[in-house]
Scaffold this active site. Structure first.
Site, PDB file in Angstrom:
ATOM      1  N   GLU A 542     -22.073  -6.606 -35.068  1.00 10.11           N
ATOM      2  CA  GLU A 542     -23.493  -6.907 -35.275  1.00 10.11           C
ATOM      3  C   GLU A 542     -24.379  -6.519 -34.085  1.00 10.11           C
ATOM      4  O   GLU A 542     -25.490  -6.016 -34.277  1.00 10.11           O
ATOM      5  CB  GLU A 542     -23.690  -8.396 -35.597  1.00 10.11           C
ATOM      6  CG  GLU A 542     -23.259  -8.787 -37.014  1.00 10.11           C
ATOM      7  CD  GLU A 542     -21.748  -8.896 -37.201  1.00 10.11           C
ATOM      8  OE1 GLU A 542     -21.019  -8.880 -36.189  1.00 10.11           O
ATOM      9  OE2 GLU A 542     -21.292  -9.010 -38.351  1.00 10.11           O
ATOM     10  N   HIS A 609     -21.974 -19.443 -44.577  1.00  8.02           N
ATOM     11  CA  HIS A 609     -22.534 -18.545 -45.594  1.00  8.02           C
ATOM     12  C   HIS A 609     -23.783 -19.080 -46.267  1.00  8.02           C
ATOM     13  O   HIS A 609     -24.205 -18.560 -47.278  1.00  8.02           O
ATOM     14  CB  HIS A 609     -21.483 -18.242 -46.681  1.00  8.02           C
ATOM     15  CG  HIS A 609     -20.349 -17.437 -46.168  1.00  8.02           C
ATOM     16  ND1 HIS A 609     -19.272 -17.995 -45.546  1.00  8.02           N
ATOM     17  CD2 HIS A 609     -20.144 -16.096 -46.155  1.00  8.02           C
ATOM     18  CE1 HIS A 609     -18.429 -17.053 -45.180  1.00  8.02           C
ATOM     19  NE2 HIS A 609     -18.936 -15.890 -45.528  1.00  8.02           N
TER      20      HIS A 609
END
Ligand SMILES: Cc1ncc(C[n+]2csc(CCOP(=O)(O)OP(=O)(O)O)c2C)c(N)n1
Ligand SMILES: [Mg+2]
Length: 817
Positions: A542, A609
Site C-alpha cells: 500500500e 473489513h
C-alpha cells in the site's frame, strides 16, 4: 534484460565512458567541480555557525557528500526527476537549482516567495523542490527543466514517491498513446534519481520500493550515501552484515530474471564516481533497469545536524579516518598528484569560495531581516505618534515599556512585532484612545500584517489556482424513463469505461484490479479493453501504491491509486499524510500532485473489513479532499469532478453498496458532483440528522419509522467531509429545525465531533439550537464480525430512532412519552 547482454552493454558503455569521462575531466571541469565542492562546504560551515549563534533555527548540511553528488549531477538531464533528502545541497547546486543565496534564504526561513521558489520558508533547510506548475496552475514543460520532487524529513519517505517518478517513464515509453505528451516526457527517457542515507535503508519503505522497482523494471537510480551512521547509531545496528549492497544481492538481475543493478563506489573517489554514474545511469536510462549505487566510505565532518556534536559517539579513530578521507581533501590530493593544479591554486579557490559564501550569508541575512525591521519601524511609528502620555498602572507593562523592549531587540522577527502590538492593544488607555486613535491604528496594523503572515504560513493548503477542483461546475446525473436499474458496481464500471476513453493520461493500479477487475468487479473487463498499462495489478504494497500515484501525479499523469480496503490505508497513511497532503503546502503552492485514491469502507464484516476510521483520516490528511459518497452514482460523480481539477483527493466507496441497485445515469463520465455541497435527502421540520456514506441509507430508514411516530426528520448527506459544507446548507436546516443529531460509524468523539465543530463553531449553528446537540456513533471498539456484530457495534435504524425520539421527548415531553 538478461545478464549476459547486460554485461556486454556495460562493457560498451564503459569503453564509451572512458572516452567521455576523459573529455569531461578536463582541467577546467575538474577545477570547477573542486570549486563547487569547496563552496558547498563553506556554506555548510557558515550555515552551522548561523544556527549556533541563534540567527537560524536549525541546520542540516551536505558536508562529506559533495563529490559523489557532483559526479551524479553530471548525468542528470532536463526532464529527469529527483527524490532525495537533506544531504543533497551540492547536487542541487551542481544542477544550477540552488544558489548560495538561496541556501541562506532557506536556512533563515525567508517566506518571500519571490526570492526562492523552493519552499516559501515552510520547511527545514536543504529540503528542495522545483515547481511543476506555473502561477496560473497550468503545467510547466517538465521536459525542459531539471525536476525535483519536494523533500520530506521522515527517513525513507522519499522512496515510495521515487518509484512513481520512475514508473511514469515506463508508461510514457511503453504506452504509445502518450508519446505526444512531450511537455511531460520524451518517450520515457527520463531517469528518476533518488538518494537515501545508509541508516534509512532500514525502513520498510526502502525495501518495499526496491522490490517494486525490480518487479516493475523502471528507470530508478538510487544512491545510498553510506557514512556509517544514522545520527549516532552505527550501521552494524542498522543493516544485516553492515552492507546494504551485500544484502541486496538477491535482487540483482540474472539470466532470464530481471532485477536491479548494483554498483559500488567510494565517496572520496572523484574520478571513479564520475565513471560509475555515467555507466549506471546510461543503463538505467536506456533499458529502464533500476540501479542502486552504494557509495561507501562517506564522511560527515560537521556531524549529523546542529542538534549536537558527533564527537559524542564517534571514536577518535573514526574521527581521524574521516579527516583523512574527507572527499574534498582527497580530491585536492588527486588534483595535485595528477598535476592538474598546484596546492596554491587550490588554496586560492578555497579562499574565493569562503568569500563567496560569506557574501551570500550577508546578503541573505539582510534580505531576511529588512522586512521585519520595516514592519517594526511602522509599528513603532504608530505608537510614537500618540500624544497621550499615559502613566496609568497597567497589569503587565506600560505602552512605553513594551515599545522600548521591542526597539531593543537586535534582530526582530515578526513574532516580536506582533507580541508587542497585541500587548499594547490591551493597554491602550481611555485618553490614548480619545486623543490619538491608537486603538484603531493598531488594529489596522495588525490586520494588514496578519494578512501577509497568513499568506506566508496558511495559504496553499489546497490548490488556489484556476485548476482547483472547487472551480469545477456540477453536472447532474441525467435519468430518463428507460434508465436501467443496475448493481452499483456496474455504475462505476460503465463510468470508468467512459473515463478511460476520455482521459488518455488516466491510469489505475492496485491489488486485484487488473485481471479480475477488482474485488468488487467495478473495473470488470476494462483491462482487456484498455490494456495492462492503464489498468494494472500491483503487489500487496500500500505505501508504494500511494507513492507510485504521487510520482505519476507529479509528472502530469492522472493516476487513481487503488487501496483495496479503507482499513489497509493505514499502511500508506504515513506517505498520504507526510507526503501527499503536504505537497502543495510545503512548496508554497508551487507543486501539485493531483492523485486520486480510491478505496472502500464502512459496513461489511468484521474488524478489518468494515472500518470507518474517518477521524483518523480527516485529521491526518488536511491538504487532501475527502469524499464519502453514499452510493456508487455519487462515487462516480466525484471521480468525474476530480479528473477535471488538479487536487489530491480520496474517495471512500460504501463497501456494502456494490450489489445494491441504482439507476444508471444516461451521462456516465460526464455528471459531476461538486465538492463541499451537502445534499438534503429528506426534508423535515423537527430535527436535522447529518451523516455521510453508508449510514445515509440507515438514517433514511429510521426517518421513515420516525415519520410514523409523527416526527419529521430532515436528513442531510454531507457528501464530502473535506471540504465541509462550503455553503452553510446544514446551518440553514438547523435554523429551521433547531435540533441536531450527528451520526456516523466512526468512534465516539471522532468525525461527529469534527462535524459538530464545523456546524456549531464555524457556521454559528449553536445560536439556533433549542436542544443540546447529540452524536450517535459506532462503539469505541472495532466492529465485530457477522451481521449481529455489525448490529451491536454500529448505529442501527433502531438506535437512530431511539436517539431522535429521546431528543424529541426532552424537548416536548407531553407529546413524546
Ligand atoms: C521516520 C523518522 N525517524 C527518525 C527520524 C530522525 N532522523 C533524522 S535523520 C536520521 C538518521 C538518518 O541517517 P542516514 O539515513 O544514515 O542519513 P545521514 O543523516 O547519515 O546522511 C534520523 C534517525 C526521522 N527524520 N524520520
Ligand atoms: Mg548515514
Amino acid at each position: 534484460m538478461i545478464a549476459d547482454q547486460e554485461t556486454k552493454l556495460i562493457r560498451i558503455l564503459m569503453k564509451q565512458n572512458e572516452r567521455s569521462a576523459i573529455r569531461q575531466l578536463s582541467k577546467e571541469n575538474i577545477l570547477a567541480d573542486f570549486r563547487l565542492a569547496t563552496l558547498s562546504r563553506q556554506l555548510s560551515i557558515i550555515g552551522r555557525r548561523e544556527v549556533l549563534t541563534g540567527k537560524a533555527k536549525f541546520g542540516i548540511f551536505g558536508d562529506g557528500k559533495e563529490i559523489a553528488q557532483i559526479a551524479m549531477a553530471k548525468q542528470f538531464k532536463e526532464g529527469d526527476w529527483r527524490s532525495g533528502y537533506y544531504r543533497d545541497q551540492t547536487w542541487m547546486m551542481a544542477m544550477d537549482l540552488y544558489t548560495p543565496l538561496e541556501f541562506f534564504h532557506q536556512l533563515y526561513g525567508n517566506t518571500d516567495r519571490g526570492v526562492f521558489t523552493g519552499s516559501g520558508g515552510r520547511v527545514f533547510n536543504n529540503h528542495f523542490s522545483v515547481p511543476n506548475i506555473n502561477p496560473d496552475g497550468s503545467w510547466k514543460d517538465l521536459t525542459k527543466q531539471k525536476n525535483s520532487s519536494a523533500d520530506i524529513s521522515p527517513t525513507a519517505g522519499q522512496m515510495p514517491r521515487l518509484l512513481g517518478l520512475a514508473y511514469a517513464s515506463k508508461l510514457f515509453r511503453q504506452n504509445k498513446d502518450l508519446h505526444g505528451y512531450t511537455s511531460f516526457s520524451i518517450k520515457g527517457n527520463e531517469v528518476a534519481f533518488g538518494s537515501i542515507g545508509d541508516a534509512s535503508t532500514s525502513e520498510g519503505h526502502f525495501w518495499e520500493t526496491m522490490n517494486a522497482a525490480g518487479v516493475l523494471q523502471v528507470p530508478m537510480a538510487v544512491s545510498v550515501y553510506d557514512d556509517g551512521y544514522g545520527i549516532s547509531v552505527p550501521k552494524e545496528y542498522q543493516t544485516t552484515k553492515g552492507s546494504i549492497s551485500d544484502i541486496l544481492k538477491g535482487f540483482e538481475s540474472e539470466e532470464g530474471k530481471p532485477g536491479i543493478k548494483i554498483l559500488k563506489g567510494k565517496g572520496w573517489d572523484y574520478q571513479g564516481l564520475v565513471k560509475l554514474y555515467e555507466e549506471g545511469i546510461a543503463l538505467c536510462r536506456m533499458d529502464h533497469v533500476p540501479v542502486l549505487f552504494h557509495i561507501e566510505e562517506m564522511t560527515q565532518p560537521l556531524g549529523h545536524s546542529t542538534s549536537g556534536s558527533h564527537e559524542r559517539y564517534k571514536s577518535s579513530e573514526r574521527l581521524k579516518w574521516e579527516e583523512e578521507f574527507d572527499p574534498i581533501k582527497k580530491m585536492g590530493e588527486w588534483i595535485i598528484d595528477q598535476k592538474i593544479a598546484t596546492s596554491e591554486e587550490l588554496d586560492r579557490i578555497k579562499a574565493e569560495t569562503a568569500n563567496e559564501a560569506k557574501e551570500a550569508r550577508k546578503k541573505g541575512w539582510e534580505m531576511f531581516q529588512s522586512p521585519m525591521n520595516i514592519e517594526r519601524d511602522a509599528l513603532v511609528k504608530i505608537i510614537g505618534a500618540r500624544k497621550c502620555q499615559c502613566h496609568e498602572e497597567v497589569k503587565e507593562a506600560s505602552v512605553d515599556k513594551i515599545t522600548d523592549d521591542l526597539v531593543k531587540v537586535i534582530s526582530p522577527i515578526r513574532k516580536d512585532n506582533f507580541m508587542a502590538a497585541r500587548k499594547i492593544l490591551r493597554n491602550v488607555c481611555e485618553s490614548c484612545n480619545k486623543a490619538d486613535n491608537l486603538k484603531v491604528e493598531l488594529h489596522g496594523w495588525l490586520k494588514r500584517n496578519y494578512a501577509t503572515a497568513s499568506e506566508s504560513y496558511d495559504a496553499f493548503l489546497y490548490n488556489e489556482t484556476p485548476t482547483s477542483v472547487l472551480n469545477v461546475k456540477p453536472v447532474p446525473p441525467v435519468f430518463s424513463d428507460n434508465s436501467a436499474e443496475i448493481p452499483g458496481r456496474q455504475v462505476l464500471r460503465d463510468n470508468y469505461d467512459k473515463l478511460f476513453t476520455k482521459y488518455p493520461l488516466l491510469v489505475t493500479f492496485g491489488e486485484d484490479i487488473g485481471y479480475i477487475g477488482g474485488v468488487n468487479q467495478s473495473l470488470e473487463g476494462l483491462q482487456k479493453k484498455f490494456g495492462e498499462l492503464r489498468i494494472t495489478d500491483t503487489g500487496i504494497r500500500e505505501a508504494t501504491i500511494l507513492g507510485q500515484g504521487i510520482g505519476l501525479a507529479l509528472r502530469g499523469m492522472r493516476p487513481i491509486a487503488e487501496i483495496q480496503y479503507l482499513d489497509y490505508l493505514m499502511y500508506a497513511l504515513q506517505i498520504l499524510s507526510d507526503d501527499l497532503a503536504t505537497t502543495h503546502y510545503r512548496t508554497a503552492g508551487r507543486m501539485v500532485a493531483p492523485l486520486i485514491i480510491s478505496t472502500r469502507g464502512h459496513r461489511l464484516e468484521g474488524i478489518w473489513h468494515s472500518g470507518s476510521p474517518m477521524s483518523m483520516l480527516i485529521n491526518s490528511v488536511r491538504g487532501v479532499y475527502v469524499c464519502a459518497p453514499r452510493d456508487m452514482t455519487r462515487a462516480a460523480g466525484f471521480y468525474n469532478t476530480l479528473l477535471e481539477g488538479n487536487d489530491p483527493a480520496i474517495v471512500i466507496e460504501p463497501l456494502n453498496g456494490y450489489r445494491l441497485k441504482e439507476k444508471m445515469p444516461d451521462n456516465p463520465g460526464e455528471f459531476r458532483i461538486q465538492l463541499g455541497v451537502p445534499e438534503v435527502i429528506i426534508t423535515g421540520s423537527d430535527l436535522t440528522i447529518v451523516t455521510y456514506g453508508s449510514t445515509v441509507r440507515i438514517a433514511a430508514e429510521a426517518a421513515k419509522q420516525l415519520a410514523a411516530h409523527d416526527i419529521s426528520v430532515e436528513l442531510i448527506d454531507v457528501q464530502t467531509l473535506v471540504p465541509f459544507d462550503s455553503h452553510g446548507i446544514i446551518v440553514d436546516s438547523v435554523k429551521k429545525t433547531n435540533r441536531l443529531l450527528l451520526l456516523d460509524e466512526d468512534v465516539p468523539g471522532g468525525t461527529t465531533a469534527f462535524m459538530m465543530q464545523q456546524i456549531l463553531e464555524k457556521q454559528d449553528g449553536w445560536n439556533f439550537l433549542d436542544s443540546p446537540p447529540r452524536t450517535l456513533t459506532g462503539k469505541e471498539h472495532r466492529p465485530a464480525y457477522t451481521t449481529d456484530g455489525d448490529y451491536f457495534s454500529k448505529p442501527s435504524a433502531e438506535d437512530i430512532f431511539d436517539a431522535v425520539y429521546e431528543m424529541m421527548k426532552e424537548a416536548i415531553p407531553h407529546k413524546f412519552k
